[in-house]
Design an enzyme around this catalytic site. Structure first.
Site, PDB file in Angstrom:
ATOM      1  CD  GLU A  75      -2.886  -1.385   0.356  1.00 33.58           C
ATOM      2  OE1 GLU A  75      -2.838  -0.682  -0.670  1.00 33.58           O
ATOM      3  OE2 GLU A  75      -3.780  -2.222   0.564  1.00 33.58           O
ATOM      4  CG  HIS A  94      -4.606   0.884   5.608  1.00 30.22           C
ATOM      5  ND1 HIS A  94      -5.969   0.983   5.719  1.00 30.22           N
ATOM      6  CD2 HIS A  94      -4.365  -0.161   4.773  1.00 30.22           C
ATOM      7  CE1 HIS A  94      -6.535   0.045   4.966  1.00 30.22           C
ATOM      8  NE2 HIS A  94      -5.582  -0.667   4.397  1.00 30.22           N
ATOM      9  CG  HIS A  96      -7.532  -4.478   7.048  1.00 33.70           C
ATOM     10  ND1 HIS A  96      -7.266  -5.608   6.303  1.00 33.70           N
ATOM     11  CD2 HIS A  96      -6.972  -3.448   6.365  1.00 33.70           C
ATOM     12  CE1 HIS A  96      -6.575  -5.283   5.224  1.00 33.70           C
ATOM     13  NE2 HIS A  96      -6.374  -3.972   5.246  1.00 33.70           N
ATOM     14  CE1 TYR A 121     -13.437  15.051  23.526  1.00 38.37           C
ATOM     15  CE2 TYR A 121     -15.294  13.531  23.564  1.00 38.37           C
ATOM     16  CZ  TYR A 121     -14.556  14.547  24.154  1.00 38.37           C
ATOM     17  OH  TYR A 121     -14.953  15.061  25.355  1.00 38.37           O
ATOM     18  CG  HIS A 161      -9.306  -1.973   2.172  1.00 33.02           C
ATOM     19  ND1 HIS A 161      -8.574  -1.817   1.014  1.00 33.02           N
ATOM     20  CD2 HIS A 161      -8.404  -2.359   3.109  1.00 33.02           C
ATOM     21  CE1 HIS A 161      -7.313  -2.119   1.237  1.00 33.02           C
ATOM     22  NE2 HIS A 161      -7.184  -2.435   2.513  1.00 33.02           N
TER      23      HIS A 161
END
Length: 215
Positions: A75, A94, A96, A121, A161
């Site tokens: 990625e 990143h 999942h 927040y 994703h």
């Protein structure tokens, strides 16, 4: 201990914390951070957040050339897009994460403002989160989609994703992505119950008080 050595340890410690609390499992997720010389430290491909080795993190120089460590995450185009379009980006995370992925599958979410305004927040740490369409994992088109935002968002949600967040440093990026997942969890828990959300005037007051990017 050198500054880079400290950063390597910090990346691995924060990643393990995310893994240990179930925010990304198996060998999912990736993390990167700017080094003092303008290069990058990046989690290697196929590695678990729970078992990152500080000495094996992928090391890029300030021209984007891999100069050490293991092969980086597939990625990288996604990470590079944030660094290239947001001058304030010092780290990218990143995950999942289950609840944010679940929320991305819902048919009525706003693609321009993915998270409902349930607490102050997420607004304070993330601004508006852009929901991007589904891409195959590793597809360079994800990076192009981020570039298409022209640096206007610090966080995106990849449909089906996972979330991606850029921030000034790796601790801030981890805190922000946790807030994204927590807010998504609240949204899923209260779904169908008509929860009281923050009003437009309350959101405007937050944006003004804390100088939040909000467009």
């Amino acid at each position: 201990m050198s500054q880079e050595a400290q950063l390597r340890e910090q990346i691995c410690s924060l990643a393990k914390s995310l893994f240990d609390r179930g925010l990304t499992g198996g060998s999912t997720g990736n993390i990167s951070a700017r080094t003092e010389d303008g290069g990058l430290l990046v989690s290697p491909t196929g590695t678990s957040f729970g078992r990152l080795d500080p000495g094996r993190l992928s090391r890029f120089d300030n021209k984007g050339t891999l100069i050490g460590g293991d092969k980086p995450t597939k990625e990288m185009p996604l990470h590079s897009a944030f660094y290239d379009t947001r001058s304030t980006a010092g780290a990218v995370v990143h995950l999942h994460a289950c609840h944010s992925v679940a929320l991305s599958m819902m048919p009525d979410v706003d693609p321009d403002n993915f998270l409902p305004p349930l607490t102050p927040y997420a607004i304070m740490k993330l601004g508006k989160v852009k929901l991007l369409p589904f891409f195959l994992p590793g597809d360079a088109a994800m990076g192009e989609a981020v570039r298409g935002l022209a640096g206007k968002r610090s966080a995106v949600m990849l449909a089906n994703h996972g979330p991606v967040v850029a921030a000034k440093d790796v601790e801030a990026a981890c805190n922000a992505v946790e807030e994204l997942e927590d807010t998504a969890r609240l949204a899923m828990l209260t779904r169908g119950h008509s929860p009281r959300q923050l009003s437009e005037s309350q959101i405007k007051a937050l944006v003004t008080q804390f100088n939040i990017e909000w467009d």
